[in-house]
Design an enzyme around this catalytic site. Structure first.
Site, PDB file in Angstrom:
ATOM      1  N   SER A  89       0.858  -1.188   0.000  1.00 50.98           N
ATOM      2  CA  SER A  89       0.000   0.000   0.000  1.00 50.98           C
ATOM      3  C   SER A  89       0.891   1.233   0.000  1.00 50.98           C
ATOM      4  CB  SER A  89      -0.864   0.017   1.266  1.00 50.98           C
ATOM      5  OG  SER A  89      -1.454   1.292   1.440  1.00 50.98           O
ATOM      6  N   TYR A 114      -1.064   0.028  10.567  1.00 50.42           N
ATOM      7  CA  TYR A 114      -1.311  -0.521   9.221  1.00 50.42           C
ATOM      8  C   TYR A 114      -0.141  -0.165   8.300  1.00 50.42           C
ATOM      9  CZ  TYR A 114      -3.316  -0.992   4.540  1.00 50.42           C
ATOM     10  OH  TYR A 114      -3.533  -1.325   3.224  1.00 50.42           O
TER      11      TYR A 114
HETATM   12  N1  LIG Z   1      -8.776  -0.606  -0.757  1.00 55.34           N
HETATM   13  C1  LIG Z   1      -7.723   0.171  -0.622  1.00 55.34           C
HETATM   14  O1  LIG Z   1      -7.853   1.417  -0.631  1.00 55.34           O
HETATM   15  C2  LIG Z   1      -6.347  -0.419  -0.485  1.00 55.34           C
HETATM   16  C3  LIG Z   1      -5.248   0.447  -0.658  1.00 55.34           C
HETATM   17  C4  LIG Z   1      -3.970  -0.082  -0.537  1.00 55.34           C
HETATM   18  C5  LIG Z   1      -3.790  -1.407  -0.266  1.00 55.34           C
HETATM   19  N2  LIG Z   1      -4.867  -2.229  -0.095  1.00 55.34           N
HETATM   20  C6  LIG Z   1      -4.592  -3.639   0.201  1.00 55.34           C
HETATM   21  O2  LIG Z   1      -5.280  -4.445  -0.721  1.00 55.34           O
HETATM   22  C7  LIG Z   1      -5.523  -5.733  -0.143  1.00 55.34           C
HETATM   23  C8  LIG Z   1      -6.991  -6.124  -0.399  1.00 55.34           C
HETATM   24  O3  LIG Z   1      -7.830  -5.213   0.266  1.00 55.34           O
HETATM   25  P1  LIG Z   1      -9.242  -4.756  -0.331  1.00 55.34           P
HETATM   26  O4  LIG Z   1      -9.190  -3.289  -0.509  1.00 55.34           O
HETATM   27  O5  LIG Z   1      -9.655  -5.599  -1.448  1.00 55.34           O
HETATM   28  O6  LIG Z   1     -10.180  -5.012   0.958  1.00 55.34           O
HETATM   29  P2  LIG Z   1     -11.423  -6.018   1.198  1.00 55.34           P
HETATM   30  O7  LIG Z   1     -12.470  -5.776   0.179  1.00 55.34           O
HETATM   31  O8  LIG Z   1     -11.753  -5.843   2.623  1.00 55.34           O
HETATM   32  O9  LIG Z   1     -10.794  -7.470   0.951  1.00 55.34           O
HETATM   33  C9  LIG Z   1      -9.878  -8.029   1.852  1.00 55.34           C
HETATM   34  C10 LIG Z   1      -9.734  -9.504   1.563  1.00 55.34           C
HETATM   35  O10 LIG Z   1      -8.788 -10.081   2.483  1.00 55.34           O
HETATM   36  C11 LIG Z   1      -9.383 -11.231   3.064  1.00 55.34           C
HETATM   37  N3  LIG Z   1      -8.854 -11.507   4.399  1.00 55.34           N
HETATM   38  C12 LIG Z   1      -8.720 -10.666   5.441  1.00 55.34           C
HETATM   39  N4  LIG Z   1      -8.217 -11.321   6.504  1.00 55.34           N
HETATM   40  C13 LIG Z   1      -8.020 -12.612   6.100  1.00 55.34           C
HETATM   41  C14 LIG Z   1      -7.534 -13.774   6.723  1.00 55.34           C
HETATM   42  N5  LIG Z   1      -7.112 -13.765   7.991  1.00 55.34           N
HETATM   43  N6  LIG Z   1      -7.478 -14.935   6.007  1.00 55.34           N
HETATM   44  C15 LIG Z   1      -7.903 -14.968   4.718  1.00 55.34           C
HETATM   45  N7  LIG Z   1      -8.376 -13.895   4.078  1.00 55.34           N
HETATM   46  C16 LIG Z   1      -8.442 -12.732   4.768  1.00 55.34           C
HETATM   47  C17 LIG Z   1     -10.865 -10.915   3.090  1.00 55.34           C
HETATM   48  O11 LIG Z   1     -11.582 -12.134   3.227  1.00 55.34           O
HETATM   49  P3  LIG Z   1     -13.082 -12.193   3.855  1.00 55.34           P
HETATM   50  O12 LIG Z   1     -13.846 -11.053   3.237  1.00 55.34           O
HETATM   51  O13 LIG Z   1     -13.550 -13.528   3.399  1.00 55.34           O
HETATM   52  O14 LIG Z   1     -12.918 -12.040   5.313  1.00 55.34           O
HETATM   53  C18 LIG Z   1     -11.040 -10.261   1.740  1.00 55.34           C
HETATM   54  O15 LIG Z   1     -11.140 -11.234   0.727  1.00 55.34           O
HETATM   55  C19 LIG Z   1      -5.139  -5.617   1.324  1.00 55.34           C
HETATM   56  O16 LIG Z   1      -3.863  -6.173   1.528  1.00 55.34           O
HETATM   57  C20 LIG Z   1      -5.086  -4.120   1.556  1.00 55.34           C
HETATM   58  O17 LIG Z   1      -4.211  -3.773   2.595  1.00 55.34           O
HETATM   59  C21 LIG Z   1      -6.146  -1.765  -0.197  1.00 55.34           C
END
Ligand SMILES: NC(=O)c1ccc[n+]([C@@H]2O[C@H](COP(=O)([O-])OP(=O)(O)OC[C@H]3O[C@@H](n4cnc5c(N)ncnc54)[C@H](OP(=O)(O)O)[C@@H]3O)[C@@H](O)[C@H]2O)c1
Length: 279
Positions: free
Chosen positions: A144, A155
């Protein structure tokens, strides 16, 4: 012309929502056989159906990435069933945006166990299997911009760790046909706000004309996410935007090192949203 990833096997963690789901679909669309891992079985099932309807190959794996045995078990399963593993996308992750002064120890533990230790376990399991089977491939770690930003809280500390892990692995694997890339998204419209204060998330949605409230787990319907993203595209990237970056990285020859990619929307979010805050 054949598809770029035909004959490759990929694993994507955190595929039951957001960025991971988009990555799984994009890799499958390029011909990869995808193992989509996450905790929410119904969401994974929906994703697999969608990929199969589009003539892709995909399997669901309900695992918690905090359990390293489940991760190595999934890598073994993929190798056993398809004969190889070529792409490992360590994407599962979460944020509790609390300040350090008020944050909860259990939240810090969950962030480090998921964002850092789960990712390390995914990297190691993939490397061991790739070396053993002499498979060429890529490890993609979803970091990120918070890993770079000053004052991005616990984070941000987990994502700074992800960047250091990727930089280190890149050196360790110089003599292997395995490349490592970290992708640093800016704000992307997903369920990432599930652990943020509800009034912040609902206020943001309202400012985009969305009156839908998150469910008990803080998740939103995908249609609402897509609508809100379309209305605020200058502030929030779409998960598909990150997926395209992943496809670019994993379709490069393994003799080429793509170190890292920063993928951000046109404008940054206001400080009041991105700064650590008390729940
Ligand atoms: N959205 C942003 O603005 C942003 C920006 C920078 C980086 N990121 C990074 O992108 C990645 C994906 O995030 P996202 O934005 O797509 O958020 P999201 O929609 O909340 O998705 C997160 C995913 O991670 C899974 N997860 C969380 N804890 C887990 C665990 N203990 N075991 C297995 N799966 C787990 C969730 O599974 P369940 O739903 O089944 O629990 C979900 O599939 C993350 O690493 C986040 O830090 C996001």
């Amino acid at each position: 012309m054949g598809k770029a990833l035909a004959g490759k096997t990929a694993i994507v963690t955190g595929a039951s929502s957001g960025i991971g789901g988009a990555i799984a679909k994009a890799l499958a669309a390029e011909g990869a056989e995808v193992y989509a891992a996450g905790r929410t079985e119904t969401a994974l099932k929906g994703l697999i159906d969608e990929i199969k309807t589009a003539d892709g190959k995909a399997h669901a794996a309900v695992i918690d990435v905090r359990d390293p045995v489940s991760i190595s078990g999934l890598v073994d399963r993929a190798v056993k069933e398809t004969g190889r593993i070529n792409i490992m996308v360590n994407n599962a992750g979460l944020s509790y945006p609390d300040t350090i002064a008020t944050g909860k120890f259990e939240h810090w533990r969950e962030m480090f166990e998921t964002n850092v230790l789960g990712l390390l376990a995914g990297c190691q399991a993939a490397i061991k299997a790739m070396r053993k089977g002499k498979f060429e491939g890529h490890i993609v770690n979803i970091s990120s911009i918070a890993g770079r930003r000053e004052g991005a809280g616990v984070y941000g500390a987990t994502k700074a760790a992800v960047n250091t892990i990727g930089d280190t692995l890149r050196q360790e694997l110089e003599n292997d046909p395995i490349r490592v890339v970290q992708i640093m998204p800016g704000a992307v419209m997903t369920n990432f706000g599930r652990n943020f204060p509800r009034q912040v998330v609902e206020g943001l949605l309202k400012s985009m004309g969305e009156n839908v409230a998150p469910d008990m787990e803080g998740k939103l319907p995908q249609e609402a996410i897509d609508r809100a993203q379309a209305k605020a595209a200058q502030m929030f990237a779409h998960a598909d935007d990150i997926a395209r970056a992943v496809v670019y990285a994993v379709t490069q020859p393994v003799t080429l090192n793509i170190y890292e990619m920063v993928v951000r929307p046109q404008r940054g979010l206001p400080d009041s949203v991105v700064r650590p805050q008390s729940a």
